[in-house]
Design a protein around this motif. Structure first.
Motif, PDB file in Angstrom:
ATOM      1  N   LEU A 253      -0.398   1.478 -14.500  1.00  0.00           N
ATOM      2  CA  LEU A 253      -2.017   1.092 -13.638  1.00  0.00           C
ATOM      3  C   LEU A 253      -2.983   0.801 -14.469  1.00  0.00           C
ATOM      4  CD1 LEU A 253      -2.024   4.074 -11.233  1.00  0.00           C
ATOM      5  CD2 LEU A 253      -1.873   1.834 -10.711  1.00  0.00           C
ATOM      6  N   ALA A 254      -2.918   1.330 -15.715  1.00  0.00           N
ATOM      7  CA  ALA A 254      -4.173   0.807 -16.801  1.00  0.00           C
ATOM      8  C   ALA A 254      -3.830  -0.613 -17.027  1.00  0.00           C
ATOM      9  CB  ALA A 254      -4.101   1.697 -18.080  1.00  0.00           C
ATOM     10  N   VAL A 255      -2.543  -1.189 -17.245  1.00  0.00           N
ATOM     11  CA  VAL A 255      -2.626  -2.665 -17.400  1.00  0.00           C
ATOM     12  C   VAL A 255      -2.743  -3.632 -16.215  1.00  0.00           C
ATOM     13  CG1 VAL A 255      -0.971  -4.126 -18.347  1.00  0.00           C
ATOM     14  CG2 VAL A 255      -1.110  -2.200 -19.285  1.00  0.00           C
ATOM     15  N   VAL A 256      -2.342  -3.135 -14.910  1.00  0.00           N
ATOM     16  CA  VAL A 256      -2.197  -4.003 -13.833  1.00  0.00           C
ATOM     17  C   VAL A 256      -3.490  -3.638 -12.923  1.00  0.00           C
ATOM     18  CG1 VAL A 256      -1.087  -4.053 -11.763  1.00  0.00           C
ATOM     19  CG2 VAL A 256       0.356  -4.082 -13.940  1.00  0.00           C
ATOM     20  N   LEU A 292      -4.860 -11.116 -22.938  1.00  0.00           N
ATOM     21  CA  LEU A 292      -5.059 -10.297 -23.769  1.00  0.00           C
ATOM     22  C   LEU A 292      -3.791  -9.135 -23.800  1.00  0.00           C
ATOM     23  CD1 LEU A 292      -8.782  -9.215 -23.971  1.00  0.00           C
ATOM     24  CD2 LEU A 292      -7.484 -10.815 -25.614  1.00  0.00           C
ATOM     25  N   VAL A 293      -3.502  -8.789 -22.651  1.00  0.00           N
ATOM     26  CA  VAL A 293      -2.581  -7.853 -22.357  1.00  0.00           C
ATOM     27  C   VAL A 293      -1.152  -8.556 -22.642  1.00  0.00           C
ATOM     28  CG1 VAL A 293      -1.152  -6.569 -20.533  1.00  0.00           C
ATOM     29  CG2 VAL A 293      -3.481  -6.520 -20.809  1.00  0.00           C
ATOM     30  N   CYS A 297       1.538  -7.371 -25.528  1.00  0.00           N
ATOM     31  CA  CYS A 297       2.587  -6.985 -25.512  1.00  0.00           C
ATOM     32  C   CYS A 297       3.509  -7.960 -25.659  1.00  0.00           C
ATOM     33  CB  CYS A 297       2.655  -6.818 -23.713  1.00  0.00           C
ATOM     34  SG  CYS A 297       1.569  -5.467 -23.143  1.00  0.00           S
ATOM     35  N   ALA A 298       3.603  -9.107 -26.215  1.00  0.00           N
ATOM     36  CA  ALA A 298       4.344 -10.077 -26.647  1.00  0.00           C
ATOM     37  C   ALA A 298       4.906  -9.842 -28.068  1.00  0.00           C
ATOM     38  CB  ALA A 298       4.061 -11.353 -26.520  1.00  0.00           C
ATOM     39  N   ILE A 364       3.217  -7.691 -11.188  1.00  0.00           N
ATOM     40  CA  ILE A 364       4.341  -6.562 -10.444  1.00  0.00           C
ATOM     41  C   ILE A 364       5.664  -6.540 -11.762  1.00  0.00           C
ATOM     42  CG2 ILE A 364       6.387  -6.252  -8.886  1.00  0.00           C
ATOM     43  CD1 ILE A 364       4.352  -7.467  -6.722  1.00  0.00           C
ATOM     44  N   VAL A 365       6.021  -7.664 -12.424  1.00  0.00           N
ATOM     45  CA  VAL A 365       7.061  -7.625 -13.756  1.00  0.00           C
ATOM     46  C   VAL A 365       6.345  -6.690 -14.419  1.00  0.00           C
ATOM     47  CG1 VAL A 365       8.026  -8.882 -15.221  1.00  0.00           C
ATOM     48  CG2 VAL A 365       7.981  -9.710 -12.965  1.00  0.00           C
ATOM     49  N   THR A 366       5.001  -6.858 -14.868  1.00  0.00           N
ATOM     50  CA  THR A 366       4.368  -6.273 -16.111  1.00  0.00           C
ATOM     51  C   THR A 366       4.417  -4.640 -15.576  1.00  0.00           C
ATOM     52  OG1 THR A 366       2.671  -7.799 -16.180  1.00  0.00           O
ATOM     53  CG2 THR A 366       2.150  -5.751 -16.997  1.00  0.00           C
TER      54      THR A 366
END
Lengths: 469, 233
Positions: A253-256, A292-293, A297-298, A364-366
């Motif tokens: 949730l924090a990311v999306v 940024l995310v 995350c990469a 959604i994938v994230t």
């Protein structure tokens, strides 16, 4: 303006003397540009400079006098002095600022209004100084965040009342300082004082600045408030315990949630608002957040650092935080329903436009990757791969949109994302020096070629669209 | 750099990008008297003044209604004294070793508490009962410190006339009474610090703090007594 009038007066006299214009035109010009008032304006300004200088000197004298006697005075006198300074500066500022523009050219501020506005800002600073000095005079040991929070709230009220952008910006900055200096308090139990509750619900408190942004018609307030709100929302959601939510749900949730909220933002969802004033800004911020995310995350170490299926320590003290998540989640959901709602264009069909659906898919994938990695089974390698794909898609998508709509910023942003991605992977995985050099050169050449092509391609079409944007 | 994405929005009724509606026109550039009646200054200004006054409200109440109590300070690392414009004060009763010996300690620690942790958890409120020393010599120039005689989780009901209850809080292995900061003017801090250091080396001339405690147990510092000298700021 005055320079022009002076020149005009000289010229008009000559024209009149030479017979270029007759008496009536001469009088009309004199009346229109108020050429007779020039001397008076000059002398007025001289008086104003004198008054200002005198005022500054008297002020300095007063400050020195107060500093010399501060300790000798009783606490009551000190409180009285501080309060009267506070009220005096604000009142002086307000009445100067409010003076009608008079015969000044419409849209410009007179020196009185500018001085008044500065005094009102000074008054807002004095509010903070007063709060601090009060706590000092009574030897109170409160937290810094409490000072900034009270200060920020005070300035917010004034900004609403005077509809003044400068005060609004100041209030947002003060609130942001309050949050980041006090967020540590949220991790320890404490009494639920009013200020602590406000700190806990900081994202909700910040949301009211959107109203202030409309009220002042200020993109600055909107942008700054979003920049203060979004990291706080992510941070609170990810790290603070919330009733019934596991670590996996909270981190996804924090990311999306922030990009969902920002991308779905539409000014027209508000009643009485007819123009899309802030939507472009909100969407830009959504893309910045996503970039940024995805970029972080990469990295493989990111997924190695995120604990897989961690145990939750559910403590009782701030489960109330779940309210924030629910409210912002509902807002985001509602925004996206509005985006997909059947409209006059496509009757009775629920559909998202292409960009929004692509973005929704990425989000959604994230969320899925985060949920799976933390809740079900750690997948550091797969997650890294997926996020590299997502980062690439985002970069390529930005380039595509930039090309399709002739948006220079969008194109270059995508370009930079792609180059950053390739560079970071090169440095992250220990590749041979020769290959490194090859890739660097390739990236550089590709960037130059694409950039040159883009600029030439669109210079022919002209940048009319971009000028609008 | 500005990115326009509005074209991708499907709602056609939203297409015309009109200028802002009249009632939300920017006004800061040309404020006028009619738009800004005086209450638009005085109402928020009154609220702000209330905020300013609310900061010391509790302290003023304690000042007016409180009872004077003298607290013994604990020796402090002299390098830790100075923090900006205030003196960091630590008291005898700020140390767990002192509180541990008081009657009532067992009950305080026995109540809901993490195991293998001998102090009350962070955020625990408690009251320390202080008693006035009996023989207060008249010729003494420095007041005698009050002695801690008990500790309890709830506010004690039936106190002796010579006793007060001081409210404290456990905070990260530390004890807080809201009496930890004492602000003083910059030019006198060095002198006060030197006096305190001297007084603490020579235990016969102790360093005590005069505070006021109100009926709810809240307290404010009033003045410092160092080496028979009284500092009040």
């Amino acid at each position: 303006m005055d320079k022009f009038r002076h020149q005009l007066r000289k010229e008009v006299k000559i024209w009149h003397a030479e017979g270029l214009i007759d008496d009536s035109v001469y009088e009309q010009l004199k009346a229109r540009y108020q050429l007779d008032a020039l001397e008076k304006a000059a002398s007025d300004r001289f008086v104003a400079v004198l008054l200002g200088l005198g005022g500054i000197l008297i002020g300095l004298g007063a400050i020195a006098f107060v500093a010399a006697n501060w300790q000798a005075w009783s606490r009551e006198i000190r409180v009285l002095l501080l309060l009267s300074l506070f009220v005096g500066v604000n009142a002086g500022g307000f009445y100067l600022w409010r003076t009608p523009a008079g015969n000044a050219i419409a849209g410009t501020q007179t020196w009185r209004q500018r001085l008044g506005q500065s005094l009102l800002l000074l008054g807002a600073l004095i509010l903070g100084a007063n709060l601090g000095l009060m706590s000092q005079m009574f030897h109170l040991s409160g937290s810094v965040y409490e000072l900034f929070l009270v200060w920020g709230l005070g300035v917010t009220v004034m900004a609403y009342s005077l509809q003044m952008t400068a005060l609004g910006v100041m209030a947002v900055i003060l609130m942001a300082i309050a949050y980041w200096s006090g967020v540590g308090e949220l991790f320890r139990p404490g009494e639920p004082t009013v200020l602590r509750i406000l700190l806990e619900h900081f994202p909700l408190v910040m949301a009211q600045f959107v109203v202030l942004a409309y009220w002042c018609q200020s993109k600055g307030i909107f942008g700054l408030a979003a920049i203060a709100l979004i990291p706080a929302l992510s941070f609170n959601t990810a790290l603070l315990p919330a009733l019934g939510l596991t670590a996996a749900v909270k981190s996804s949730l924090a990311v999306v949630l922030p990009p969902f909220l920002l991308w779905g933002y539409d000014d027209l969802n508000f009643p009485k608002v007819t123009g899309r004033m802030f939507q472009p800004l909100a969407r830009t911020l959504a893309l910045v957040f996503l970039s940024l995310v995805f970029y972080s995350c990469a990295f493989n170490w990111f997924w190695l650092a995120v604990p897989g299926s961690s145990g939750d320590s559910q403590t009782a003290f701030n489960q109330i935080l779940v309210i924030d998540i629910v409210i912002f989640g509902m807002i985001a959901l509602w925004e996206w329903v509005q985006l997909a709602k059947p409209s006059r264009k496509r009757l009775r069909r629920w559909r998202l436009d292409q960009t929004s659906s692509a973005l929704g898919g990425l989000l959604i994938v994230t969320a899925g990757v985060f949920l799976w990695h933390i809740n079900v089974y750690p997948i550091p390698t797969l997650a890294t791969f997926l996020f590299n794909v997502q980062l690439f898609l985002l970069g390529a998508g930005l380039i595509r949109v930039g090309l399709a709509k002739g948006l220079r910023g969008c194109f270059w942003w995508g370009m930079i994302l792609l180059i950053l991605q390739i560079m970071s992977r090169m440095l992250e995985y220990n590749t041979a020096l020769l290959l490194k050099s090859f890739v660097f050169v390739l990236c550089g050449a590709g960037a130059i070629a694409a950039g040159l092509w883009f600029e030439r391609h669109f210079s022919r079409k002209g940048f009319a669209q971009e000028d609008e944007a | 750099m500005s990115l326009e994405f509005e074209q991708s929005n499907p709602n056609p009724e939203t297409q015309p990008l009109e200028p802002p509606i009249p009632e939300l026109q920017p006004v800061s550039s040309t404020p006028s008297k009619s738009r800004f009646p005086s209450w638009r200054l005085w109402l928020p200004l009154g609220l702000q003044s209330l905020l300013i006054l609310s900061v010391p409200a509790q302290a003023i109440y304690t000042h007016l209604t409180g009872r004077v109590v003298i607290l013994q300070t604990a020796p402090v690392d002299p390098y830790d004294f100075l923090r900006g414009y205030y003196q960091t004060l630590s008291y005898d009763i700020s140390q767990w070793e002192t509180l541990e010996k008081l009657p009532g300690w067992k009950e305080l620690v026995d109540q809901p508490l993490a195991e293998n942790f001998s102090y009350p958890p962070s955020g625990t409120r408690f009251y320390v009962i202080l008693e006035q020393p009996k023989a207060e010599g008249k010729n003494q120039q420095q007041p005698q410190a009050w002695k801690p005689v008990g500790i309890s989780r709830d506010r004690p009901e039936n106190l002796q006339p010579n006793q007060v209850a001081l409210r404290g809080k456990s905070q990260y292995l530390q004890v807080e009474y809201g009496l930890e900061n004492y602000y003083m003017p910059e030019d006198q801090i060095t002198q006060v610090n030197e006096d305190i250091s001297r007084a603490q080396i020579d235990l016969d001339q102790p360093f005590v703090v005069e505070v006021k405690v109100d009926s709810t147990g809240r307290a404010v510092p009033i003045s410092l007594w160092v080496d028979r000298r009284n500092y009040r700021f």
